[in-house]
Design a protein around this motif. Structure first.
Motif, short mmCIF file in Angstrom:
data_model
loop_
_atom_site.label_atom_id
_atom_site.label_comp_id
_atom_site.label_asym_id
_atom_site.label_seq_id
_atom_site.Cartn_x
_atom_site.Cartn_y
_atom_site.Cartn_z
N GLU A 45 97.31 54.92 60.36
CA GLU A 45 95.88 54.88 59.60
C GLU A 45 94.72 54.51 60.10
N LYS A 46 94.81 53.47 61.15
CA LYS A 46 93.25 53.12 61.28
C LYS A 46 92.95 53.65 62.31
N TYR A 47 93.74 54.46 62.88
CA TYR A 47 93.06 56.04 64.03
C TYR A 47 92.97 57.07 63.71
N ILE A 48 93.63 57.09 62.22
CA ILE A 48 92.90 59.18 61.55
C ILE A 48 91.89 58.91 60.64
N VAL A 49 91.96 57.68 60.05
CA VAL A 49 90.38 56.87 59.78
C VAL A 49 89.24 57.10 60.63
N GLY A 50 89.84 56.61 61.40
CA GLY A 50 88.78 56.43 62.81
C GLY A 50 87.19 57.22 62.29
N LEU A 51 89.37 59.01 63.13
CA LEU A 51 89.12 60.37 62.83
C LEU A 51 88.40 60.77 62.20
N ILE A 52 88.58 61.20 60.87
CA ILE A 52 88.14 61.13 59.11
C ILE A 52 86.53 60.43 58.77
N ASN A 53 86.27 59.32 59.59
CA ASN A 53 84.63 59.21 59.12
C ASN A 53 83.72 59.94 60.34
N HIS A 54 84.78 59.46 61.04
CA HIS A 54 83.36 60.55 62.59
C HIS A 54 83.42 62.21 62.32
N ALA A 55 84.63 62.60 61.33
CA ALA A 55 84.12 63.79 60.57
C ALA A 55 83.58 63.85 60.13
N ILE A 56 83.44 62.75 58.66
CA ILE A 56 82.54 62.79 57.70
C ILE A 56 80.71 63.17 57.94
N GLN A 57 80.80 62.20 59.66
CA GLN A 57 80.08 61.79 59.61
C GLN A 57 78.85 62.79 60.79
N HIS A 58 79.88 63.10 61.59
CA HIS A 58 79.13 64.14 62.74
C HIS A 58 80.00 65.69 62.95
N GLY A 59 80.87 65.80 61.62
CA GLY A 59 81.34 67.17 61.65
C GLY A 59 80.76 68.20 61.80
N ASP A 60 81.96 69.75 62.22
CA ASP A 60 80.78 70.63 61.27
C ASP A 60 81.14 70.64 60.43
N VAL A 61 81.07 71.79 59.88
CA VAL A 61 81.03 72.62 58.15
C VAL A 61 82.23 73.71 58.83
N ARG A 62 83.55 73.49 58.58
CA ARG A 62 84.98 74.31 58.82
C ARG A 62 86.25 74.24 58.03
N GLN A 63 86.52 75.12 58.19
CA GLN A 63 87.63 75.92 56.91
C GLN A 63 89.26 75.71 57.33
N SER A 64 90.23 75.21 56.51
CA SER A 64 91.54 74.96 57.39
C SER A 64 92.57 76.27 56.04
N GLU A 65 93.02 76.72 56.70
CA GLU A 65 94.67 77.09 55.61
C GLU A 65 95.18 75.54 54.96
N GLU A 66 96.15 75.83 53.92
CA GLU A 66 97.53 75.05 53.47
C GLU A 66 98.01 75.14 54.72
N LYS A 67 98.68 73.46 54.96
CA LYS A 67 99.76 73.04 55.92
C LYS A 67 101.17 72.68 55.09
#
Length: 161
Positions: A45-67
């Motif tokens: 969870e700590k790792y994934i939340v770090g990646l989520i935070n990075h994506a919120i701050q610096h991520g490109d706007v992209r969409q993905s299909e439901e999995k």
């Protein structure tokens, strides 16, 4: 939200019936103990939340299909834990690991609190088995991932008896 509270409650209800001695016991040298499995959940969870935070701050706007994220509970399909989420014996008591997991969850909820749904739906990063997941799907993944490992902990306890 995203099933996180309900799934975490299931994990905690299970481990609340255990003692530290059982949680620290390993069925074999190659297998994780219940404590190590909980540490893995904490680290993941700590790792994934770090990646989520990075994506919120610096991520490109992209969409993905439901999995079909519920399929993560199928333990016949093995995925190697990322190096950042491999347990290293950080915790020696259930109360200690549960407190750390609760702090992680508070950080997760703080991060996503008041975020526009559009932000969580339109930022992605890849999962090794599912491909691109948006941030909402990653949050949902955390809960399903905990259920996967709840089954693992039950198997571990069964092997110890």
């Amino acid at each position: 939200m995203y099933g996180l509270d309900e799934r975490r409650e299931q994990v905690f209800q299970y481990v609340d019936e255990l003692n530290d001695q059982v949680a620290l016991a390993k069925p074999s040298l190659e297998e994780w103990s219940i404590m190590e499995t909980l540490e893995h959940l904490y680290l993941m969870e700590k790792y994934i939340v770090g990646l989520i935070n990075h994506a919120i701050q610096h991520g490109d706007v992209r969409q993905s299909e439901e999995k079909p994220l519920h399929r993560i509970t199928d333990r016949s399909y093995k995925v190697q834990a990322p190096e950042q989420a491999v347990p290293n014996g950080e915790f020696t008591s259930l109360s200690e690991v549960k407190a750390a997991m609760e702090r992680n969850r508070e950080a997760t909820m703080f991060l996503i609190h008041n975020k526009e749904a559009e932000v969580l739906q339109n930022r992605t990063f890849p999962h090794p088995a599912f491909g691109e997941l948006n941030l909402e799907q990653w949050l949902e993944f955390l809960g399903w991932h905990e259920l996967r490992h709840l089954d693992q902990m039950k198997d571990i306890q069964g092997k110890l008896q």
